[in-house]
Design an enzyme around this catalytic site. Structure first.
Site, PDB file in Angstrom:
ATOM      1  N   ASP A  14       0.882  -1.167   0.000  1.00  0.00           N
ATOM      2  CA  ASP A  14       0.000   0.000   0.000  1.00  0.00           C
ATOM      3  C   ASP A  14       0.920   1.218   0.000  1.00  0.00           C
ATOM      4  OD1 ASP A  14      -1.485   2.230   0.731  1.00  0.00           O
ATOM      5  OD2 ASP A  14      -2.808   1.105   2.075  1.00  0.00           O
ATOM      6  N   VAL A  15       0.938   1.954  -1.112  1.00  0.00           N
ATOM      7  CA  VAL A  15       1.930   3.039  -1.253  1.00  0.00           C
ATOM      8  C   VAL A  15       1.727   4.183  -0.260  1.00  0.00           C
ATOM      9  CG1 VAL A  15       2.394   2.576  -3.703  1.00  0.00           C
ATOM     10  CG2 VAL A  15       0.635   4.267  -3.072  1.00  0.00           C
ATOM     11  N   ASN A  23       2.830   5.213  -9.997  1.00  0.00           N
ATOM     12  CA  ASN A  23       1.618   5.260 -10.813  1.00  0.00           C
ATOM     13  C   ASN A  23       0.329   5.124 -10.001  1.00  0.00           C
ATOM     14  OD1 ASN A  23      -0.061   4.615 -13.407  1.00  0.00           O
ATOM     15  ND2 ASN A  23      -0.319   2.813 -12.095  1.00  0.00           N
ATOM     16  N   TYR A  29      -8.555  15.243  -5.936  1.00  0.00           N
ATOM     17  CA  TYR A  29      -7.742  14.647  -7.011  1.00  0.00           C
ATOM     18  C   TYR A  29      -6.895  15.724  -7.691  1.00  0.00           C
ATOM     19  CZ  TYR A  29      -6.699  11.777 -11.168  1.00  0.00           C
ATOM     20  OH  TYR A  29      -6.076  11.078 -12.178  1.00  0.00           O
ATOM     21  N   LYS A  56      -2.708  16.100  -7.815  1.00  0.00           N
ATOM     22  CA  LYS A  56      -1.918  16.131  -9.049  1.00  0.00           C
ATOM     23  C   LYS A  56      -1.182  17.470  -9.175  1.00  0.00           C
ATOM     24  CE  LYS A  56      -3.216  11.967 -10.373  1.00  0.00           C
ATOM     25  NZ  LYS A  56      -2.284  10.829 -10.357  1.00  0.00           N
TER      26      LYS A  56
HETATM   27  P1  NAD Z   1      -6.812   2.151 -12.250  1.00  0.00           P
HETATM   28  O1  NAD Z   1      -7.847   2.337 -11.207  1.00  0.00           O
HETATM   29  O2  NAD Z   1      -7.026   1.118 -13.288  1.00  0.00           O
HETATM   30  O3  NAD Z   1      -5.384   1.917 -11.617  1.00  0.00           O
HETATM   31  C1  NAD Z   1      -4.958   2.490 -10.413  1.00  0.00           C
HETATM   32  C2  NAD Z   1      -4.174   1.432  -9.673  1.00  0.00           C
HETATM   33  O4  NAD Z   1      -3.644   1.980  -8.458  1.00  0.00           O
HETATM   34  C3  NAD Z   1      -5.052   0.245  -9.295  1.00  0.00           C
HETATM   35  O5  NAD Z   1      -4.412  -0.945  -9.698  1.00  0.00           O
HETATM   36  C4  NAD Z   1      -5.140   0.339  -7.782  1.00  0.00           C
HETATM   37  O6  NAD Z   1      -5.250  -0.917  -7.150  1.00  0.00           O
HETATM   38  C5  NAD Z   1      -3.823   1.009  -7.452  1.00  0.00           C
HETATM   39  N1  NAD Z   1      -3.829   1.604  -6.120  1.00  0.00           N
HETATM   40  C6  NAD Z   1      -4.774   2.422  -5.585  1.00  0.00           C
HETATM   41  N2  NAD Z   1      -4.451   2.717  -4.320  1.00  0.00           N
HETATM   42  C7  NAD Z   1      -3.270   2.092  -4.048  1.00  0.00           C
HETATM   43  C8  NAD Z   1      -2.429   2.013  -2.920  1.00  0.00           C
HETATM   44  N3  NAD Z   1      -2.733   2.645  -1.775  1.00  0.00           N
HETATM   45  N4  NAD Z   1      -1.287   1.289  -3.024  1.00  0.00           N
HETATM   46  C9  NAD Z   1      -0.973   0.635  -4.154  1.00  0.00           C
HETATM   47  N5  NAD Z   1      -1.738   0.658  -5.256  1.00  0.00           N
HETATM   48  C10 NAD Z   1      -2.883   1.381  -5.195  1.00  0.00           C
HETATM   49  O7  NAD Z   1      -6.655   3.571 -12.943  1.00  0.00           O
HETATM   50  P2  NAD Z   1      -5.562   4.114 -13.990  1.00  0.00           P
HETATM   51  O8  NAD Z   1      -6.308   4.985 -14.903  1.00  0.00           O
HETATM   52  O9  NAD Z   1      -4.764   3.008 -14.528  1.00  0.00           O
HETATM   53  O10 NAD Z   1      -4.680   5.052 -13.045  1.00  0.00           O
HETATM   54  C11 NAD Z   1      -3.273   4.998 -12.968  1.00  0.00           C
HETATM   55  C12 NAD Z   1      -2.726   6.390 -12.710  1.00  0.00           C
HETATM   56  O11 NAD Z   1      -2.994   7.203 -13.852  1.00  0.00           O
HETATM   57  C13 NAD Z   1      -3.349   7.101 -11.516  1.00  0.00           C
HETATM   58  O12 NAD Z   1      -2.351   7.823 -10.810  1.00  0.00           O
HETATM   59  C14 NAD Z   1      -4.315   8.071 -12.170  1.00  0.00           C
HETATM   60  O13 NAD Z   1      -4.559   9.211 -11.379  1.00  0.00           O
HETATM   61  C15 NAD Z   1      -3.567   8.418 -13.443  1.00  0.00           C
HETATM   62  N6  NAD Z   1      -4.407   8.971 -14.498  1.00  0.00           N
HETATM   63  C16 NAD Z   1      -5.356   8.221 -15.135  1.00  0.00           C
HETATM   64  C17 NAD Z   1      -6.112   8.804 -16.139  1.00  0.00           C
HETATM   65  C18 NAD Z   1      -7.169   8.053 -16.909  1.00  0.00           C
HETATM   66  O14 NAD Z   1      -7.885   8.667 -17.698  1.00  0.00           O
HETATM   67  N7  NAD Z   1      -7.303   6.751 -16.748  1.00  0.00           N
HETATM   68  C19 NAD Z   1      -5.920  10.143 -16.461  1.00  0.00           C
HETATM   69  C20 NAD Z   1      -4.962  10.881 -15.791  1.00  0.00           C
HETATM   70  C21 NAD Z   1      -4.214  10.278 -14.814  1.00  0.00           C
END
Ligand code: NAD
Length: 269
Positions: A67-68, A94, A167, A171
């Site tokens: 858990d990060v 990530n 959020y 960021k």
């Molecule tokens: P996602 O929900 O598929 O992936 C997020 C991952 O983070 C999940 O696997 C989750 O289990 C993990 N996670 C959450 N809390 C955690 C914790 N405490 N410790 C360890 N792991 C944890 O969503 P995604 O879209 O793949 O998101 C990945 C990153 O990209 C995030 O930082 C998100 O903010 C960023 N992002 C996504 C988008 C988009 O449109 N999908 C846009 C901008 C930024």
């Protein structure tokens, strides 16, 4: 294939699915050893590792729980990685989440949780990575940099987002974290950059892109008229982690189909 990350070890947090999984596979394909980190989805993480371990040009992948947002977990993640692979060369911070509420109704817990994972979690990972880079020293035969940190930010480090202030604040905070790390550690040959995805099809925004109306609304925000896929981020991450981008430091690369060009302001066509 040209393997740009051979003999390097990469930790990708939150890589059991979505963007993290695509980044893990892309870096693995460049010959890197990969730590697939998960918080709760062990089976999905094992599938990602299996994909890497069974693709020929890839390095070795292992799966580690962490858990990060917990310092002891992040310390253990790095310790286990170093004891298995010897060191860490690339950290892709990530892991992230959204807990959405209008600001005037946002429970303090929802504010704290998002900041704890999205901002503090990335700080904890960057801190451990930097300590390992400094301990290990430069391996010029492997990379021109001492180590690389890639923060997964968002277009919302720049675009305000009503209803998602926790959020957007997390960021926005990442931008200054990333730049401050660059300023302090670039002289040590550490590179620290962010990737800012736009709208990428993953679980985080599934409730939007999975409906016709949601998809239409999303496309209005994207000049390029295509919703992104995790592989769009994977390919940029593997280049950013490699020496091909060596002189890039302290910057955010937007991977958003033009979203940050504010298409709502289009007047003539
Ligand atoms: P996602 O929900 O598929 O992936 C997020 C991952 O983070 C999940 O696997 C989750 O289990 C993990 N996670 C959450 N809390 C955690 C914790 N405490 N410790 C360890 N792991 C944890 O969503 P995604 O879209 O793949 O998101 C990945 C990153 O990209 C995030 O930082 C998100 O903010 C960023 N992002 C996504 C988008 C988009 O449109 N999908 C846009 C901008 C930024």
């Amino acid at each position: 294939p040209n393997k740009r990350l051979e003999q390097q070890t990469c930790i990708i947090t939150g890589s059991s699915g979505g963007i993290g999984a695509a980044v893990a596979k892309a870096l693995g394909t460049e010959g890197a050893n990969i730590v697939v980190n998960y918080r709760s989805s062990k089976e999905a993480a094992e599938e990602v590792a299996h994909w890497i371990n069974t693709h020929q040009s890839c390095g070795e992948a292992i799966v580690l729980k962490c858990d990060v947002s917990k310092e002891e977990d992040v310390k253990a993640l790095f310790k286990q990685t170093i004891s298995h692979f010897g060191t860490v060369d690339v950290c892709v911070a990530n892991a992230g989440l959204q807990i959405d509420h209008p600001l005037h109704e946002m429970p303090l817990e929802a504010w704290k949780k998002v900041l704890d994972v999205n901002l503090t979690g990335q700080f904890l990972c960057a801190k451990e990575a930097i300590n390992e880079f400094l301990r290990r020293g430069l391996r010029e035969e492997v990379s021109s940099s001492l180590g690389k940190i890639i923060h997964m930010s968002s277009v919302h480090e720049e675009i305000p987002w009503a209803g998602h202030a926790n959020y957007a604040a997390s960021k926005g905070g990442l931008l200054m974290l990333m730049e401050s790390i660059c300023q302090a550690y670039a002289p040590h040959k550490i590179r620290c950059n962010s990737i800012a995805p736009g709208a990428i099809k993953t679980d985080i925004n599934k409730d939007v892109w999975s409906t016709e109306q949601g998809k239409k609304d999303m496309l209005k925000l994207i000049p390029y008229k295509r919703i992104g896929v995790p592989e769009d981020i994977g390919s940029v991450a593997s280049w950013l982690a490699s020496d091909e981008s060596e002189y890039i430091n302290g910057t955010t690369i937007f991977v958003d189909g033009g979203m940050t060009c504010y298409p709502g302001f289009t007047t003539n066509g």
